[in-house]
Design an enzyme around this catalytic site. Structure first.
Site, PDB file in Angstrom:
ATOM      1  N   TYR A   1       0.866  -1.176   0.000  1.00 19.25           N
ATOM      2  CA  TYR A   1       0.000   0.000   0.000  1.00 19.25           C
ATOM      3  C   TYR A   1       0.898   1.221   0.000  1.00 19.25           C
ATOM      4  CZ  TYR A   1      -4.151  -2.737   1.298  1.00 19.25           C
ATOM      5  OH  TYR A   1      -5.190  -3.621   1.317  1.00 19.25           O
TER       6      TYR A   1
ATOM      7  N   THR B   1      -1.065  -2.483  -4.709  1.00 22.92           N
ATOM      8  CA  THR B   1      -2.522  -2.324  -4.691  1.00 22.92           C
ATOM      9  C   THR B   1      -2.878  -0.895  -5.063  1.00 22.92           C
ATOM     10  OG1 THR B   1      -2.905  -4.082  -3.089  1.00 22.92           O
ATOM     11  CG2 THR B   1      -4.580  -2.367  -3.236  1.00 22.92           C
TER      12      THR B   1
END
Length: 387
Positions: free
Chosen positions: A129, A155
């Site tokens: 992330y 992501t």
């Protein structure tokens, strides 16, 4: 309890995992329509039964990112895995390695990158992330490199967090806040409590000790929920890819335009994913989006998929529609919550057996032979995108 399918593991996990953590895994955003559609749309696809063909000597072996796998399945990155069962990420990574499928560690894991590297017999993948603090992200990438992770999964769909009503209602915290409701609930989950008492891993392992202004669990939790970078763009992929230097996967692709941009950015694979229905409620199911992504990228990069996979038949349907591999998230979490490492192995065994049997009943012996002709016409989504 006799375990026959993933749903049996789910029922057992519901009895053994504290409600706030079971609900965290088993929920979607807002009305949960996309969460339900992921499974429902897979279930609506029909298979063609074939008979009087040689079904002997079957093989499910394939490759994902050039890595040999025992079946085209990987364990998806899931946050707070170590709250489904003590040391959950370590147990899941070991089960995956021994089964011959990849394990992907989440940035928001309870066990750290270093924990998994120490305890897993095989290299694993790391999911990233992107936070506002890019210095921290650079250090995180360097830690993944030092741990010899074999792929980085970026992501792309969590710049803003979709609201999951169950988490709000349950007052989700890590570790759980000592409210009367939580205390009473955990009192009935003695296996879970016993495991947690024996482990030192009870908070975000990849964040603890690496953020200077997070001095306790409260400030650590606040930091993580406010740090997802809303400015993340395709321009950021270059510095991430350059810093990483290895195989890069981009997760969260649902539209052909974004698939094209991922290819241009140098992705070695894209994952067709709506984050398990946990982000944009009302988005298409992953299986509905898959054919357009496959049509858009052709053979320029690998296409993987996650969302709604609960059986070997689901795996086969995704492969028939062009996925080179699929990821299971909730399915392995049910196994983990139900029976720890043994439960993850049981989940993989169930999916492998269902996949093998269905392949045979469809008249094929090798997963590499699977294509759209295995599906019943009129029951599956078709691409509308023109490459």
């Amino acid at each position: 309890m006799v375990i026959t399918c993933v749903e049996d593991l789910q029922r057992l996990a519901r009895r053994r995992v504290p409600r706030m953590f079971y609900d965290y895994a088993d929920s979607g955003s807002w009305t949960e329509s996309t969460y339900r559609a992921n499974s429902a749309d897979l279930a609506s696809i029909g298979l063609r039964q074939r008979v009087m063909v040689d079904m002997d000597n079957r093989s499910l072996e394939s490759t994902m990112l050039g890595q040999k796998v025992s079946m085209p399945v990987a364990l998806a990155p899931t946050g707070l895995t170590g709250m489904q069962h003590a040391d959950g990420e370590i147990l899941a990574a070991r089960a995956a390695a021994r089964f011959g499928v990849p394990f992907t560690l989440s940035t928001m894991s309870i066990c750290s990158i270093e924990d998994i590297a120490e305890h897993s017999p095989e290299p694993f993948w790391f999911q990233l992330y992107v936070m506002r603090d890019h210095d921290y992200i650079n250090r995180l990438i360097d830690r993944a490199k030092a741990a010899e992770c074999s792929a980085l999964v970026l992501t792309a769909d969590l710049q803003i967090i979709g609201q999951r009503h169950k988490d709000v209602i349950n007052g989700l915290t890590v570790p759980p806040s000592p409210t009367m409701r939580n205390i009473l609930d955990m009192a009935t989950k003695w296996r879970w409590c016993y495991g947690m008492l024996k482990t030192r891993r009870r908070t975000f392992g990849n964040v603890a000790g690496h953020i200077s202004d997070a001095h306790d669990l409260a400030s650590l939790s606040h930091w993580t929920t406010t740090q997802f970078d809303p400015k993340l763009s395709w321009d950021d992929v270059k510095w991430i890819k350059d810093r990483w230097g290895g195989k890069l996967v981009i997760k969260g692709i649902m539209e052909p335009e974004d698939a094209e941009k991922a290819v241009e950015a140098g992705a070695d694979a894209v994952i067709v994913s709506n984050h398990g229905g946990r982000q944009l409620d009302g988005a298409a199911s992953s299986i509905q989006a898959l054919p357009d992504i496959v049509a858009a990228v052709g053979n320029r990069t690998e296409v993987h998929m996650d969302g709604g996979i609960r059986s070997g038949q689901d795996v086969l349907k995704a492969v028939a529609l062009g996925a080179q591999g699929v990821y299971i998230g909730r399915a392995f979490l049910y196994g983990l919550g139900a029976m720890g490492e043994q439960g993850v192995t049981e989940c993989l065994n169930i999916i492998h057996k269902e996949l093998d049997t269905t392949l045979a009943l469809c008249g094929l012996r090798d997963i590499q032979q699977v294509d759209i002709n295995l599906l019943r016409p009129g029951t599956y989504p078709t691409p509308i995108y023109e490459a």
